[in-house]
Design an enzyme around this catalytic site. Structure first.
Site: not given
Ligand code: PBG
Length: 324
Positions: A248, A217, A195
Site C-alpha cells: 500500500k 507517520k 505500508k
Molecule cells: C490508517 C490507515 C490509512 C489508510 C488505511 N488505514 C491512512 C493512514 O495511514 O494515515 C489509507 C487508505 C487510503 O488512503 O485509501 N491506519
C-alpha cells in the site's frame, strides 16, 4: 526478412483474447467502505466523488447491492466522533460503539458477506496516530496490547479477516497468538506488510478526520525510497502468521507487489488507495482522461504486477461496468 512479427499475435480481438495473460474479475476486489453514526445518513467524501460515509442502515443496503454485483468482501472503516477519541483508542473496544455494533448487525443480516476490519489506533485516537503516543513518541510495544484487544473484539463481533494497518513491529504475531488463545483460529490476518509513508492517503484522512495531530507517520510507515525493507517486513509477517501480505499504496509500488509475489507463497493484496482514486476522478471530471479506461488499466496493472487481491474504491463502479 522479418522473422518475428509480434504484431501477428495482435491481429484480431479473438487472437488478442487468446494471448491475453492477465484478467481481472470482480472476485479479485475488496470494497473499502466508510461508516458513520446515525440513521439514514449519507455524506459524500469531498475529495472522493462517488464515495460516501454511510450510516449502518444504508451501509447494509449498499453492501447488499454490491453482493448482487458479485462483490463478496468489504473492508470497513469507522468515522468516530471527535469527542470519543482518546489517547488509548478505548472507543475501539466499546461493544455498543459504532464499529462493533455495526459488524454484528451486518453479520446477522448478511451472513454471506466477508468482513475485513481495520486494526490501528488512528480512527479512535485523539493524537491521530496509529500507535500509542508518549511525549510525542509512537510507542511500539505499548501499542501491541491495544491492537490485540481491538482484534479480539472484532473477531468476537464476527470479523472474517483482521487487517492490521498500523505498522508496529511484531503486531501480526502478537495478534495471531491472542486470537488463537481465544479460540479464533479461523479468523484470518491480512497484514498491511509494506505500508509506505505516503501522500496518497490524504483523502482517506479527510473521510475519517484522522490526520495526525502532530508530526507524520515516518517512524512507523516505510520510506518510499526503499524496497529491501519490504522483503524484510514480508518475511516477518509471514513468520508471524499472516495469511495475506498487502502492499500500500498500489500504483507507485508495483515493483514491490512484484517482488513480494515473486518471493512469498501467500496471496498478495494491493491497496489502491484514496489518493489514487481521487486523481482519476479529478482528471476525469475535467475531461482530461477517460475514467473507465484509466480505472481498468490501473487495476489490471496491479494484477499483472502480482496482486491477486485489490482493495479499491472503484470496486462497485467496476462491478457495475462489467455486469454480465
Ligand atoms: C490508517 C490507515 C490509512 C489508510 C488505511 N488505514 C491512512 C493512514 O495511514 O494515515 C489509507 C487508505 C487510503 O488512503 O485509501 N491506519
Amino acid at each position: 526478412m522479418i522473422t518475428h512479427r509480434p504484431r501477428r499475435n495482435r491481429k484480431s480481438q479473438a487472437i488478442r483474447n487468446l494471448v491475453e495473460e492477465t484478467t481481472l474479475s470482480v472476485k479479485d476486489l475488496i470494497f473499502p467502505m466508510f461508516l458513520i453514526d446515525g440513521k439514514n445518513k449519507k455524506s459524500e467524501v469531498k475529495s472522493m466523488p462517488g464515495i460516501y460515509r454511510l450510516s449502518s442502515d444504508l451501509l447494509i443496503k449498499e453492501m447488499e447491492s454490491c453482493m448482487k454485483l458479485g462483490i463478496s468482501t468489504f473492508d470497513l472503516f469507522p468515522n468516530i466522533a471527535d469527542k470519543l477519541k482518546k489517547k488509548t483508542a478505548s472507543e475501539s473496544l466499546n461493544e455498543k460503539g459504532l464499529y462493533l455494533r455495526t459488524i454484528r448487525e451486518i453479520k446477522k443480516k448478511l451472513p454471506e458477506a466477508v468482513i475485513m476490519s481495520d486494526v490501528a489506533m488512528d480512527p479512535y485516537s485523539s493524537d491521530g496516530h496509529d500507535g500509542f503516543v508518549v511525549n510525542g513518541e509512537i510507542k511500539n510495544d505499548e501499542t501491541l496490547d491495544i491492537l490485540a484487544k481491538m482484534a479480539l473484539a472484532q473477531a468476537a463481533a464476527g470479523v472474517d479477516i483482521i487487517g492490521p494497518s498500523d505498522m508496529m513491529d511484531g503486531r501480526v504475531g502478537y495478534i495471531r497468538e491472542e486470537l488463537d488463545m481465544a479460540g479464533f483460529t479461523d479468523v484470518s490476518i491480512m497484514s498491511y506488510t509494506a505500508k509506505y509513508a505516503s501522500a496518497f492517503y490524504g483523502p482517506f484522512r479527510d473521510a475519517l478526520d484522522s490526520a495526525p495531530k502532530f508530526g507524520d507517520k515516518k517512524t512507523y510507515q516505510m520510506n518510499p525510497a526503499n524496497s529491501k525493507e519490504a522483503l524484510l517486513e514480508a518475511q516477518l509477517d509471514l513468520e508471524e502468521g499472516a495469511d495475506f501480505l498487502m502492499v500500500k499504496p498500489a500504483l507507485s509500488y508495483l515493483d514491490i507487489i512484484k517482488s513480494l509475489n515473486d518471493n512469498f507463497n501467500v496471496p498478495i493484496a494491493a491497496y489502491n488507495v484514496s489518493g489514487e482514486y481521487a486523481m482519476v476522478k479529478a482528471a476525469a471530471a475535467k475531461g482530461w482522461i477517460d475514467n473507465d479506461r484509466i480505472r481498468d488499466e490501473m487495476l489490471l496493472s496491479m494484477k499483472r504486477a502480482g496482486a491477486k487481491i485489490i482493495l479499491t474504491y472503484f470496486a462497485k463502479e467496476y462491478a457495475l461496468k462489467h455486469k454480465k
